[in-house]
Scaffold this active site. Sequence first.
Site, mmCIF file in Angstrom:
data_model
loop_
_atom_site.group_PDB
_atom_site.id
_atom_site.type_symbol
_atom_site.label_atom_id
_atom_site.label_comp_id
_atom_site.label_asym_id
_atom_site.label_seq_id
_atom_site.Cartn_x
_atom_site.Cartn_y
_atom_site.Cartn_z
ATOM 1 N N HIS A 183 -19.155 -41.980 10.393
ATOM 2 C CA HIS A 183 -18.118 -41.596 9.416
ATOM 3 C C HIS A 183 -18.696 -41.610 7.993
ATOM 4 C CE1 HIS A 183 -13.850 -41.607 7.830
ATOM 5 N NE2 HIS A 183 -14.531 -42.020 6.775
ATOM 6 N N GLU A 184 -19.407 -42.686 7.649
ATOM 7 C CA GLU A 184 -19.975 -42.773 6.292
ATOM 8 C C GLU A 184 -21.097 -41.752 6.100
ATOM 9 O OE1 GLU A 184 -18.245 -44.320 4.230
ATOM 10 O OE2 GLU A 184 -17.078 -45.372 5.747
ATOM 11 N N CYS A 228 -9.610 -42.994 6.253
ATOM 12 C CA CYS A 228 -10.608 -42.889 5.189
ATOM 13 C C CYS A 228 -9.960 -43.282 3.865
ATOM 14 C CB CYS A 228 -11.107 -41.443 5.119
ATOM 15 S SG CYS A 228 -12.357 -41.182 3.847
ATOM 16 N N LEU A 229 -10.663 -44.090 3.073
ATOM 17 C CA LEU A 229 -10.096 -44.556 1.802
ATOM 18 C C LEU A 229 -9.820 -43.400 0.834
ATOM 19 C CD1 LEU A 229 -12.256 -47.765 1.168
ATOM 20 C CD2 LEU A 229 -9.930 -47.634 2.089
ATOM 21 N N GLY A 257 -16.145 -49.434 5.236
ATOM 22 C CA GLY A 257 -17.297 -48.679 4.758
ATOM 23 C C GLY A 257 -16.920 -47.901 3.507
ATOM 24 N N GLN A 265 -17.590 -41.129 -2.547
ATOM 25 C CA GLN A 265 -16.208 -41.597 -2.704
ATOM 26 C C GLN A 265 -15.961 -42.294 -4.037
ATOM 27 O OE1 GLN A 265 -16.182 -43.575 1.395
ATOM 28 N NE2 GLN A 265 -14.085 -42.855 1.177
ATOM 29 N N HIS A 325 -19.873 -38.522 5.076
ATOM 30 C CA HIS A 325 -19.574 -38.446 3.636
ATOM 31 C C HIS A 325 -20.786 -37.975 2.839
ATOM 32 C CE1 HIS A 325 -15.497 -39.816 3.060
ATOM 33 N NE2 HIS A 325 -15.676 -40.897 3.807
HETATM 34 NI NI NI Z 1 -14.229 -42.099 4.694
#
Ligand code: NI
Length: 185
Positions: free
Chosen positions: A142-143, A100-101, A45, A50, A146
């Site tokens: 999770h997304e 998380c990226l 995701g 991000q 963000h």
């Molecule tokens: Ni993340």
Amino acid sequence: MILSIFAFGQPVLKKVASSIDQNYPDLNKLISNMWDTMYHAEGVGLAAPQIGLAIRLFVIDTIQLRERGRVDMEDAFKKVFINAQILEETGEHWAYEEGCLSIPGIRGNVERNPTIRIKYLDENFVEHEESFSGMNARVIQHEYDHIEGKLFVEKLAPLKKQLIRGKLENIKKGKIEVDYKMKFV
Ligand code: NI
């Protein structure tokens, strides 16, 4: 086109993102770049904050989880979520180790409800209201966090938070090894 992923410490990751409309400039291009960026970094995701944009847009492909061997993902999906609004979260919390990226090298258990009901627009601005559960719901939660300016590390147990404090400081300063493009503070 692969974009830089904004790292922990970047103020955009802490903003509550704004809704967009169909006139948002180059939206199709943006979505396509977000897929490229997500796949390149091997994420499931990616949310617009991000890549530095405080807008309510995220993309998810949980089919990758099935391909990586999760047998319980027969309802896996690939979807674009615009202006998402979680309407309801239900069921007994369950813990799962998230990553998380924007926060490479850190994983930790996050407690979440197993089932959600969500309203969102797809990439054609068609409205959907759907329920998701299990891992599919978790990735959405999770997304969704963000676009609400929240990060999974804020949801970790206090002891774990203490243990990763140094690592987070290093990410902020760009003192990490990562094999995709990132933008540090
Ligand atoms: Ni993340």
